[in-house]
Scaffold this active site. Structure first.
Site, short mmCIF file in Angstrom:
data_model
loop_
_atom_site.label_atom_id
_atom_site.label_comp_id
_atom_site.label_asym_id
_atom_site.label_seq_id
_atom_site.Cartn_x
_atom_site.Cartn_y
_atom_site.Cartn_z
N THR A 199 0.85 -1.19 0.00
CA THR A 199 0.00 0.00 0.00
C THR A 199 0.88 1.23 0.00
O THR A 199 1.63 1.48 0.95
CB THR A 199 -0.92 0.01 1.22
OG1 THR A 199 -1.75 -1.15 1.19
CG2 THR A 199 -1.80 1.25 1.23
N CYS A 236 -4.16 -1.57 8.53
CA CYS A 236 -4.58 -0.84 7.33
C CYS A 236 -5.27 0.49 7.61
O CYS A 236 -4.77 1.55 7.23
CB CYS A 236 -5.49 -1.73 6.49
SG CYS A 236 -4.66 -3.17 5.81
N PHE A 250 -6.78 -5.88 -1.42
CA PHE A 250 -7.99 -5.55 -0.65
C PHE A 250 -8.33 -6.77 0.21
O PHE A 250 -9.35 -7.44 0.00
CB PHE A 250 -9.14 -5.20 -1.59
CG PHE A 250 -8.87 -4.01 -2.48
CD1 PHE A 250 -9.08 -2.72 -2.02
CD2 PHE A 250 -8.37 -4.19 -3.76
CE1 PHE A 250 -8.82 -1.62 -2.82
CE2 PHE A 250 -8.11 -3.10 -4.58
CZ PHE A 250 -8.33 -1.81 -4.11
#
Length: 437
Positions: free
Chosen positions: A121, A266, A155
Site C-alpha cells: 500500500t 490498514c 484488498f
C-alpha cells in the site's frame, strides 16, 4: 508463468500463496533467514485461517518456493511483486524506504523484460519513484533492460484474506503500457475465467483506489461510532438505527457496527497517509481528520464507562478482558483498542487478566507480564470485579453465563462490541454497558 514476490509478511505471503493456487509458479523472497527457514519447514509466521493448508498444498505441488535470494527468484520471472511493509513515518506519511530499497535491488539484478508490480500500500506517485529507482540502477550498470511498472493494490481483510484473494469483488491494476497490461491479464487469467472483474486503469488512479477504499470504510465506522455516542445521550438504540439506515440500498449494511474503535495494519495507517498526501498537495482532508479524531476518542470509551461506573476510582479493581486482537480471526494487535484500555487501567491502578484465542503471545511481546494471561475465557474472569469484551470472537458471543456468574465478584459487563442483548443481560441480573444503547 513465473513470478517473484518480495516480502513474506501478511500481504506477500497471502498473495504469493494464492497466486500459486491459481496455477502460477511463485517464489517468495525475504531477507529474514529465520522466516524463510520456518516457511520451508512448513511453519507459518502469521495467523490467517486456511493459509497453512494452502501453503502446504502448493509447496507439495512445486508451485510455491521460499528463498532469501532475490537474484534466484528473478531468473525467468515474468513479474516481480513488491510486497514489503510501508509503516507510518513519524509524521504519519508512509515510509517508502523498504519499497524503494527493493526497487533498487531489482534494478541491480534485472536482465530481461519484467513487470515490477507494487503490491504494498503506497501513496500516489510511488510507482513512478519505483521506476526512477530501477532506471537509476540500470544506468549505473550501463544495462539496457526493458521493464514496466504496475500498481496492483490488495484488498484483503485479516481473518478472511484467503477468501478475499481467491474470490475478490474486483482486481485493480494500474499500468502505463499495453505490454504490461497483457502480462497482468495473463497473471490473472484464472480469475477472469471466473468472471471476476479486472479493472485496468492508470497507475495513480490504482494507487488512490486503495487509500480511498480503506478511508471510506474507516469513515463509516467512525460515523457510526459518533451516532452511537449520540444515541446514548438522547435515549436511542444504535442497533435499531443501524437496521434503519442499513436497509437503505444507497447505504448498505456493512461497516455500520458501533464499537470501541478500529485498529489493525490498514485503516489507521492508510487514513493517516491519505491525510498527509492531501497536506503535501496543499489540500486539507477535513473529513478524514475527523474520522481519525473520532476513532482515537472511541478507543477510550470503555475506560470512560468503567471509570463512571466506579466513581472515577478503579485502584485495586480487577478486570477480565475478553479479546486482545483488533478484530476476530487474527493475532494482529497493531493500533488495537485493547492496548489503549490496558494502559489506562494499569495507569489507574487496576489489575487486568486477559484471554484471546490467538493474540496472547503477540500481546505478551508488546507489553510483557504487566497483565495476566488466562488459559481459558472463563479463567480470565476468576475473581474479577467486571468483565470487558474488547474483541467479538465467535466463542464470546454465546457463552455459558452461569460460568461467568461464578467467576465474577460482581455481575458487571462492559461490552465494547455490542454482542449481547441488554434485555437478556437485565433478565440475567447483570449491570450491562453496551455502545450506543
Amino acid at each position: 508463468m513465473r513470478i517473484s514476490v518480495v516480502g513474506t509478511g501478511y500481504v506477500g505471503l497471502v498473495s504469493g500463496t494464492c497466486l500459486a493456487e491459481s496455477g502460477i509458479t511463485v517464489t517468495c523472497v525475504d531477507v529474514n533467514e529465520e522466516k524463510i527457514r520456518m516457511l520451508n519447514r512448513g511453519e507459518i509466521p502469521i495467523y490467517e485461517p486456511g493459509l497453512a493448508e494452502l501453503v502446504a498444498k502448493n509447496r507439495a505441488d512445486e508451485r510455491l518456493f521460499f528463498t532469501t535470494s532475490l537474484a534466484c527468484s528473478l531468473k525467468d520471472a515474468d513479474a516481480v511483486f513488491i510486497a514489503v511493509g510501508t509503516p507510518p513515518d513519524e509524521d504519519g506519511s508512509a515510509d517508502l524506504s523498504y519499497v524503494l530499497g527493493v526497487a533498487r535491488e531489482v534494478g541491480r539484478l534485472l536482465d530481461h523484460y519484467t513487470v515490477v508490480v507494487t503490491k504494498s500500500t503506497v501513496p500516489v506517485g510511488t510507482n513512478f519513484k519505483v521506476k526512477d529507482a530501477i532506471e537509476e540502477e540500470l544506468r549505473k550498470r550501463g544495462a539496457a533492460v526493458e521493464f514496466d511498472v504496475a500498481s496492483n493494490p490488495e484488498f484483503l481483510k485479516e481473518g478472511d484474506a484467503v477468501n478475499d484473494f481467491m474470490a475478490p469483488d474486483r482486481i485493480v491494476v494500474g499500468v502505463e503500457s499495453e505490454r504490461a497490461r497483457k502480462v497482468m491479464e495473463r497473471l490473472y487469467h484464472a480469475f477472469l475465467l471466473n468472471n471476476i472483474p479486472l479493472l485496468i486503469m492508470d497507475i495513480p488512479s490504482a494507487e488512490m483506489t486503495k487509500y480511498a477504499a480503506n478511508s471510506m470504510l474507516a469513515t463509516r465506522i467512525s460515523f457510526m461510532n459518533d451516532i452511537a455516542n449520540l444515541c446514548e445521550l438522547v435515549g436511542a438504540d444504535v442497533e435499531a438505527v443501524k437496521k434503519g439506515i442499513g436497509s437503505d440500498s444507497r447505504i448498505g449494511k456493512k461497516f455500520l457496527n458501533a464499537g470501541c474503535g478500529y485498529g489493525g495494519s490498514c485503516f489507521p495507517k492508510d487514513v493517516k497517509a491519505l491525510i498527509k498526501t492531501g497536506d503535501k498537495y496543499g489540500y486539507s482532508m477535513e473529513v478524514l481528520k475527523a474520522v481519525e479524531d473520532v476513532n482515537e476518542r472511541q478507543k477510550e470509551l470503555l475506560f470512560s464507562k468503567i471509570m463512571k461506573h466506579y466513581g472515577q476510582d478503579v485502584k485495586g479493581k480487577r478486570f477480565g478482558l475478553w479479546g486482545l486482537a483488533f478484530k476476530p480471526a487474527t493475532d494482529d494487535m497493531r493500533e488495537a483498542p485493547a492496548l489503549v484500555l490496558i494502559e489506562k487501567l494499569l495507569a489507574a491502578g487496576a489489575a487486568v487478566c486477559a484471554f484471546d484465542p490467538v493474540a496472547m503471545a503477540e500481546c505478551k511481546r508488546r507489553i510483557g507480564d504487566r497483565i495476566e494471561y488466562a488459559a481459558t475465557m472463563y479463567e480470565a474472569l476468576k475473581g474479577a470485579d467486571a468483565m470487558v469484551v474488547v474483541t467479538e470472537w465467535q466463542e464470546f458471543k454465546i457463552p455459558k453465563f452461569t460460568y461467568i456468574e461464578r467467576a465474577l465478584k460482581e455481575k458487571v459487563i462492559f461490552d465494547g462490541r455490542n454482542i449481547y442483548s441488554p434485555e437478556q443481560m437485565k433478565e440475567f441480573g447483570y449491570v450491562y454497558y453496551g455502545v450506543g444503547k
